[in-house]
Scaffold this motif. Structure first.
Motif, PDB file in Angstrom:
ATOM      1  N   MET A  40      47.438 115.460  29.418  1.00  0.00           N
ATOM      2  CA  MET A  40      48.906 114.715  29.470  1.00  0.00           C
ATOM      3  C   MET A  40      49.380 115.357  30.814  1.00  0.00           C
ATOM      4  O   MET A  40      49.422 116.735  30.821  1.00  0.00           O
ATOM      5  CB  MET A  40      49.927 114.866  28.148  1.00  0.00           C
ATOM      6  CG  MET A  40      50.310 116.214  28.036  1.00  0.00           C
ATOM      7  SD  MET A  40      51.675 116.237  26.687  1.00  0.00           S
ATOM      8  CE  MET A  40      50.540 116.507  25.190  1.00  0.00           C
ATOM      9  N   ILE A  94      52.397 116.830  32.737  1.00  0.00           N
ATOM     10  CA  ILE A  94      53.792 117.477  32.165  1.00  0.00           C
ATOM     11  C   ILE A  94      54.645 117.899  33.549  1.00  0.00           C
ATOM     12  O   ILE A  94      55.620 118.498  33.453  1.00  0.00           O
ATOM     13  CB  ILE A  94      53.739 118.518  31.303  1.00  0.00           C
ATOM     14  CG1 ILE A  94      52.829 119.863  31.940  1.00  0.00           C
ATOM     15  CG2 ILE A  94      53.177 118.207  30.090  1.00  0.00           C
ATOM     16  CD1 ILE A  94      52.998 120.908  31.043  1.00  0.00           C
ATOM     17  N   MET A 101      56.131 119.273  21.658  1.00  0.00           N
ATOM     18  CA  MET A 101      57.241 118.507  21.690  1.00  0.00           C
ATOM     19  C   MET A 101      56.865 117.094  22.111  1.00  0.00           C
ATOM     20  O   MET A 101      57.285 115.965  21.502  1.00  0.00           O
ATOM     21  CB  MET A 101      58.361 118.605  22.749  1.00  0.00           C
ATOM     22  CG  MET A 101      59.579 117.680  22.796  1.00  0.00           C
ATOM     23  SD  MET A 101      60.750 118.165  23.894  1.00  0.00           S
ATOM     24  CE  MET A 101      59.900 118.140  25.390  1.00  0.00           C
ATOM     25  N   ASN A 102      56.003 117.082  23.307  1.00  0.00           N
ATOM     26  CA  ASN A 102      55.789 115.658  23.466  1.00  0.00           C
ATOM     27  C   ASN A 102      54.836 115.001  22.269  1.00  0.00           C
ATOM     28  O   ASN A 102      55.087 113.591  22.192  1.00  0.00           O
ATOM     29  CB  ASN A 102      54.895 115.693  24.741  1.00  0.00           C
ATOM     30  CG  ASN A 102      55.722 115.583  25.990  1.00  0.00           C
ATOM     31  OD1 ASN A 102      56.978 115.608  26.040  1.00  0.00           O
ATOM     32  ND2 ASN A 102      55.047 116.023  26.985  1.00  0.00           N
ATOM     33  N   MET A 103      54.053 115.503  21.650  1.00  0.00           N
ATOM     34  CA  MET A 103      53.187 114.947  20.659  1.00  0.00           C
ATOM     35  C   MET A 103      54.295 114.637  19.382  1.00  0.00           C
ATOM     36  O   MET A 103      53.773 113.669  18.913  1.00  0.00           O
ATOM     37  CB  MET A 103      52.032 115.906  20.338  1.00  0.00           C
ATOM     38  CG  MET A 103      50.940 116.185  21.301  1.00  0.00           C
ATOM     39  SD  MET A 103      50.435 114.712  22.148  1.00  0.00           S
ATOM     40  CE  MET A 103      49.916 113.765  20.666  1.00  0.00           C
ATOM     41  N   HIS A 108      57.078 113.792  19.902  1.00  0.00           N
ATOM     42  CA  HIS A 108      58.111 112.441  20.144  1.00  0.00           C
ATOM     43  C   HIS A 108      57.146 111.211  20.166  1.00  0.00           C
ATOM     44  O   HIS A 108      57.569 109.954  20.152  1.00  0.00           O
ATOM     45  CB  HIS A 108      58.704 112.773  21.639  1.00  0.00           C
ATOM     46  CG  HIS A 108      59.895 113.717  21.677  1.00  0.00           C
ATOM     47  ND1 HIS A 108      60.444 113.999  22.519  1.00  0.00           N
ATOM     48  CD2 HIS A 108      60.364 114.522  20.393  1.00  0.00           C
ATOM     49  CE1 HIS A 108      61.573 114.872  22.188  1.00  0.00           C
ATOM     50  NE2 HIS A 108      61.494 115.144  20.879  1.00  0.00           N
ATOM     51  N   ILE A 109      55.779 111.535  20.510  1.00  0.00           N
ATOM     52  CA  ILE A 109      54.895 110.308  20.453  1.00  0.00           C
ATOM     53  C   ILE A 109      54.326 109.899  19.007  1.00  0.00           C
ATOM     54  O   ILE A 109      54.266 108.681  18.726  1.00  0.00           O
ATOM     55  CB  ILE A 109      53.698 110.652  21.488  1.00  0.00           C
ATOM     56  CG1 ILE A 109      54.283 110.829  22.904  1.00  0.00           C
ATOM     57  CG2 ILE A 109      52.774 109.749  21.475  1.00  0.00           C
ATOM     58  CD1 ILE A 109      53.624 111.465  23.864  1.00  0.00           C
ATOM     59  N   ILE A 110      53.816 111.117  18.256  1.00  0.00           N
ATOM     60  CA  ILE A 110      52.992 110.660  17.195  1.00  0.00           C
ATOM     61  C   ILE A 110      54.197 111.072  16.056  1.00  0.00           C
ATOM     62  O   ILE A 110      53.892 110.181  14.864  1.00  0.00           O
ATOM     63  CB  ILE A 110      51.925 111.627  16.989  1.00  0.00           C
ATOM     64  CG1 ILE A 110      51.163 111.148  18.183  1.00  0.00           C
ATOM     65  CG2 ILE A 110      51.261 111.656  15.644  1.00  0.00           C
ATOM     66  CD1 ILE A 110      50.164 110.050  18.111  1.00  0.00           C
ATOM     67  N   ASP A 111      54.829 111.987  16.178  1.00  0.00           N
ATOM     68  CA  ASP A 111      55.864 112.361  15.156  1.00  0.00           C
ATOM     69  C   ASP A 111      54.706 112.869  13.857  1.00  0.00           C
ATOM     70  O   ASP A 111      55.143 112.416  12.874  1.00  0.00           O
ATOM     71  CB  ASP A 111      56.789 111.470  14.662  1.00  0.00           C
ATOM     72  CG  ASP A 111      57.696 111.905  13.567  1.00  0.00           C
ATOM     73  OD1 ASP A 111      57.658 113.115  13.395  1.00  0.00           O
ATOM     74  OD2 ASP A 111      58.575 111.112  13.038  1.00  0.00           O
TER      75      ASP A 111
END
Lengths: 328, 328
Positions: free
Chosen positions: A169, A171, A256-258, A260-263
């Motif tokens: 990903m 960043i 954090m990105n994961m 916000h994306i997958i929770d």
């Protein structure tokens, strides 16, 4: 499902391949290992996979007829539904290796095939750090950054077998580092063990501040490793500590990105770098708390993996179990 | 499943709420709309939801007993499994509104509750751009950037109802823009309609080059919109064209990241900004081809949404259908 069902998990790595017999509850017999020696060619590689499976069954005191399913995990580019390794950088010169077909034909036992990082995530989900959660994202921190996503009790393989390439990903746009994959700004270019070493070398070249890392470099003839950076930081060196802190920040951005994306219910970090210990994990958690949506910062569990290098073959066995139970 | 099963989908927005009766094949009757008027309070809001559902059923020539399930989609913070809107910015001053319970009790019909962006993604998956694929990621481009992920025929709601907040993946560390959410470097801070306008204002303030955007600003009393930027670019203005191109790049970064993380069969862009047309989509595709893993760059479909503002209530009906079929 009979309580006496057994599966074989096989994890093929660049250096060695390991197999074990795993029972219905995820208990693994002592694993058996053989060198991969990919350079000797893929015919030998396939024969050796069969051999290590046979030895694992014998070593566990079982017979082939006791085995309900076989799972094989490998690194590199692959076609997961076809069960084929395509062009794996860590297994040169193998190409288009029909792993699943070969193993299934050799043993006459239902066989499944999976990416090794995906398998490790499923292993941790089954009987490791994530055994009590319903979803997880795992980062495997090594030379590169691999990943696995478990959702709805399944591995997110992706349409083109590229699911959970979360080390790639992007960043950073303004001033991106180049990744080993050739792209720019990938998480892996910031937070893999390779990236830690590269950033340490840059800091040593640029920084006028004296650091014990300079001694490390001179003592070990330029054999600077991520482990050495973490150890030097633990010994109180300011520059090394800064490098470690930045690494924690980058991994927190990835986590954090994961989130916000997958929770997911849990984010798991595995791989060699977790030898850095609980202090490092707490730094990652601290940055996540600062950056993520409040509900997620408060509730998402962030843990280290628990199965070490067994995660791959345990997860491969877990894939076989899903196959046998009709859940693949 | 009877071919005559009907569902009601209700999409509650900040301005209006729309409902329609949708049949088993995804055909929607003409929708019925009422103003939301959240400021009048949540009791009135709930009563109005029931009213618009009743009108939709009547308008479709159906009766309540024909309806197998009801799906309600709303914006904002929520607890999806509980069926409760928590503290939605677009529906002030509503708080802790037990939507699902209220609607289910009022009608005595199985009712499900979903985030509006998730519902839109499921609508596109069912009968829109993604009707022939098995997995998709949808970006909804408006004031903010919402999202929805459909995997294994299910909505990725997340453990804490934060699944697919893909507008809030961080794509910049060095020089991050601040997002409306307060965080720094979110995709939304670069590529939402709001961000396009903000970047246009900055460019006009900084750039010495003359641009027709200056006329737009002076003519419309500073009512610069993302649409105006896209139209000015289409008319040949260099500065506006640069802003549009950068927006395509940012969205390509977002799409690529989702391709590397989820590897869906299709990425769908929806929302007001897709009025920019096929040229804009092709720019996004071009950047994705440059940046993504080759297999994904070549094979992942990148499309515009097809259901427009109907996606929300069609997707809400699709959620009801999953519920009734025991697949939620």
């Amino acid at each position: 499902m009979s309580p006496t069902a057994y599966y074989v998990g096989l994890d093929v790595g660049g250096t060695s391949m390991k197999a074990s017999v795993v029972d219905e509850t995820g208990n693994a017999a002592r694993s058996v290992s053989l060198p991969t020696e990919a350079f000797k060619g893929q015919e030998l590689g396939l024969a050796r996979m069969a051999e290590v499976i046979r030895r694992a069954i014998a070593s566990a005191g079982r017979q082939q007829r006791d085995i309900a399913g076989i799972g094989v995990a490998t690194p590199g580019t692959m076609d997961i539904p076809a069960g084929v390794i395509l062009d794996p950088p860590n297994l040169r010169p193998w190409q288009n290796v029909p792993v699943r077909h070969y193993i299934q034909e050799t043993f006459g036992i239902p066989t499944t095939f999976q990416n090794d990082a995906n398998a490790a995530a499923l292993g941790e989900f089954w009987v490791g750090a994530g055994r009590e959660v319903r979803s997880l994202v795992m980062f495997t921190l090594g030379t590169g950054i691999g990943g696995g996503i478990i959702l709805f009790d399944r591995v997110v393989e992706g349409k083109h077998s590229h699911g959970a390439e979360i080390g790639h990903m992007k960043i950073e746009m303004t001033n991106p580092r180049q990744c080993g994959c050739g792209r720019w700004g990938c998480l892996e270019a910031y937070a893999s063990a390779t990236a830690v070493v590269k950033r340490a070398r840059e800091a040593l070249a640029a920084d006028k501040v004296s650091s014990r890392l300079q001694e490390v470099v001179s003592q070990t003839d330029a054999e600077l490793t991520a482990r050495a950076v973490f150890e030097t930081a633990a010994a109180g060196d300011a520059l090394a500590a800064k490098l470690v802190d930045e690494t924690a920040y980058y991994l927190a951005v990835g986590a954090m990105n994961m989130m916000h994306i997958i929770d997911p219910e849990m984010v798991v970090f595995g791989g060699g770098m977790i030898a850095a210990g609980e202090t490092f994990l707490n730094r990652i958690r601290g940055y996540v708390r600062q950056m993520a949506f409040p509900v997620l910062a408060e509730h998402t569990q962030i843990r280290y993996a628990q199965l070490g290098s067994d995660a791959g073959f345990i997860g491969a066995a877990a894939c076989a179990r899903l196959l046998v139970n009709g859940k693949l």
